[in-house]
Design an enzyme around this catalytic site. Structure first.
Site, PDB file in Angstrom:
ATOM      1  N   ASN A 434       0.669  -1.083  -0.181  1.00  0.00           N
ATOM      2  CA  ASN A 434       0.024  -0.328   0.237  1.00  0.00           C
ATOM      3  C   ASN A 434       1.056   1.324   0.129  1.00  0.00           C
ATOM      4  O   ASN A 434       2.120   1.188   0.851  1.00  0.00           O
ATOM      5  CB  ASN A 434      -0.717   0.567   1.524  1.00  0.00           C
ATOM      6  CG  ASN A 434      -0.392   0.084   2.790  1.00  0.00           C
ATOM      7  OD1 ASN A 434       0.508  -0.775   3.294  1.00  0.00           O
ATOM      8  ND2 ASN A 434      -0.302   1.354   2.605  1.00  0.00           N
ATOM      9  N   CYS A 435       0.080   2.204  -0.419  1.00  0.00           N
ATOM     10  CA  CYS A 435       1.077   3.241  -0.340  1.00  0.00           C
ATOM     11  C   CYS A 435       0.085   4.687   0.583  1.00  0.00           C
ATOM     12  O   CYS A 435      -0.675   4.205   1.748  1.00  0.00           O
ATOM     13  CB  CYS A 435       1.057   4.285  -1.596  1.00  0.00           C
ATOM     14  SG  CYS A 435      -0.510   4.249  -2.791  1.00  0.00           S
ATOM     15  N   ILE A 436      -0.028   5.763   0.163  1.00  0.00           N
ATOM     16  CA  ILE A 436      -0.517   6.594   1.176  1.00  0.00           C
ATOM     17  C   ILE A 436      -1.621   6.666   1.496  1.00  0.00           C
ATOM     18  O   ILE A 436      -2.922   6.857   2.192  1.00  0.00           O
ATOM     19  CB  ILE A 436      -0.310   8.089   0.823  1.00  0.00           C
ATOM     20  CG1 ILE A 436       1.055   8.670   0.992  1.00  0.00           C
ATOM     21  CG2 ILE A 436      -1.086   8.882   1.748  1.00  0.00           C
ATOM     22  CD1 ILE A 436       2.254   9.967   0.340  1.00  0.00           C
TER      23      ILE A 436
END
Length: 489
Positions: A434-436
């Site tokens: 996952n990213c932000i």
């Protein structure tokens, strides 16, 4: 490949963030204590403070490669697990030891008789090897973190075997580099010899290659041709020895002067372009990274915080960046501006070198600097906007709309369960990250992905960058959902 480079670039952001303040400390330290750069006694409180600041900054600048080892090792590992960083460090220690001058000359005594090969291995502890070690460590973690061994070796199962495997891979990599590294290094020295007599154009080619090779550490090969006495040139050593062009066979300072307008003014211009083209909700983040890096470059010529901040995110732009160095070096050589550096081409070195006999027309740094600022700014701004380059603050994972996603409820376990079902179940998930604001998955069978089911969890969108990649826009609560999904997997 581009996605991999962008992920690599993002993993370098944390170690790069450590560097700007170090460069600024060194610049202030050199100003307070010129003896640190020029030699001589260190007396008085100002000198002591300056010396202290220089050493404080150099503690990280001189060990930048190790920062990259840890940053890439952790950043490229799934779940950003520290085991990947530990494996990367093991890989770094293995390779730099096996490829040290003392080790290689023992294994192959003939290398001791080859000056170029000895020089090559003396420069082995560089950012390229650091990034390579980080990639080895993280890749071994991703592939072997769940390895199950027989009962009598069960202690080394799972994450405990990662560093061991990374060590084995590093031995193989070292064996390859033992033969490849001196050949490449020697070829660059031969190239340097070839362009040394080409005047201003040769100086421009050198400056272009110097910047282009920064990520690999192979720029040291050319530096030793042009700055030191590897082939009898030694632009830097002769300049600081108080000689002039009359004492040497070339225009003294021509292989250093062009870096000053680029580092002092060009980088701030490029940084301004990056800040202005950053997304509005990420502009403060971009300012924090590239503005501090620009100050660092101006004060003392430490450019790595700026360069490593975008070279993997936008490699095409980095090529343009290197080309601009070449162009400005040709111009600087032709107009007669001459300055030298002992550390790097920042304001501190310009001030100290201005009084040396070989220095000429140092006042021209103002018009040259203004030109560099404008050109770097315009070129960077045009390229970033025209080609939608993902420079700091322009990443796809932080669009403002994504931060306003409203999930169906605050039961993250339930939300994760719905998303997982829509992705075809845990058996269909090859990897999860996952990213932000997004979940990033690799799926085994894309026909099993049910976007309608996924969106029923309050998801605003599902993106499919490739046949096996799926991105689910969750919003700022993505970490909680990701954690629950990881438990389910």
């Amino acid at each position: 490949m581009m996605k991999y480079l962008q992920k690599l670039g993002k993993s370098l952001m944390l170690p790069v963030a450590c560097l700007p303040i170090c460069g600024i400390l060194m610049g202030i330290g050199y100003a307070l204590c010129p003896s640190t750069m020029q030699g001589g006694d260190i007396n008085g409180i100002a000198n002591m403070i300056g010396f202290f600041l220089v050493k404080a900054g150099a503690a990280l600048i001189d060990n930048m490669a190790i920062l990259f080892v840890i940053g890439v090792g952790v950043g490229m590992s799934e779940d950003n697990d520290g085991t990947g960083g530990l494996a990367a460090l093991a890989s770094w220690l293995m390779m730099t030891t096996l490829l040290s001058v003392g080790c290689v000359t023992t294994l192959m005594p003939s290398i001791a008789e080859n000056t170029d090969a000895t020089l090559a291995f003396s420069k082995i502890a560089n950012p390229f090897i650091g990034i390579l070690a980080g990639i080895i460590g993280s890749t071994c973690y991703n592939k072997f973190k769940s390895t199950k061994l027989p009962d009598w070796l069960s202690f080394f199962s799972g994450k405990r075997c990662v560093a061991i495997i990374a060590g084995v891979v590093s031995i193989i990599a070292s064996a390859i580099l033992l033969f490849v590294w001196p050949i490449v290094f020697g070829a660059l020295i031969a190239l340097g010899n070839g362009i040394a007599g080409m005047g201003a154009v040769g100086a421009g080619i050198y400056a272009f290659l110097n910047r282009l090779l920064i990520p690999t550490g192979l720029h040291h090969a050319l530096n030793n041709v042009f700055w030191f006495d590897t082939i009898g040139l030694g632009d830097l050593s002769h300049f600081w020895a108080g000689e002039t062009s009359a004492d040497v066979a070339w225009d003294l300072g021509m292989y250093m002067s062009g870096f000053f307008p680029c580092m002092m003014f060009g980088i701030p211009g490029a940084a301004l372009a990056m800040i202005q083209t950053a997304k509005s909700n990420k502009r403060k983040v971009a300012i924090g990274l590239v503005a501090s890096a620009a100050v660092c470059a101006f004060v003392c010529g430490v450019t790595e915080p700026f360069e490593f901040g975008f070279m993997f995110l936008a490699p095409g732009l980095y090529l343009i960046y290197a080309l601009l160095y070449g162009i400005f070096t040709v111009i600087t050589t032709l107009v007669g501006f001459r300055a030298g550096f002992c550390f790097s081409a920042g304001a501190t070195d310009l001030l100290f070198s201005a009084s040396l006999p070989a220095a000429q027309n140092t006042w021209m740094i103002i018009p040259l600097g203004i030109a560099a600022f404008v050109v770097f700014y315009l070129v960077f701004r045009f390229a970033i906007v025209k080609f939608d380059l993902k420079t700091p603050g322009r990443e796809d994972d932080d669009v403002e709309a994504e931060k306003k996603v409203v999930l169906s409820n605050d039961n993250y376990t339930e939300v994760a369960s719905v998303i997982l079902e829509g992705l075809g179940g845990k058996e269909n998930i090859a990897s999860l990250d996952n990213c932000i604001t997004r979940l990033r998955m690799e799926v085994k069978d894309n026909t099993k992905v049910d976007e309608k089911k996924i969106k029923s969890a309050g998801i605003s969108g599902v993106i499919r960058p490739s046949k096996t990649s799926v991105q689910v826009i969750v919003g700022t609560k993505v970490q909680f959902v990701a954690d629950e999904m990881k438990k389910m997997l």
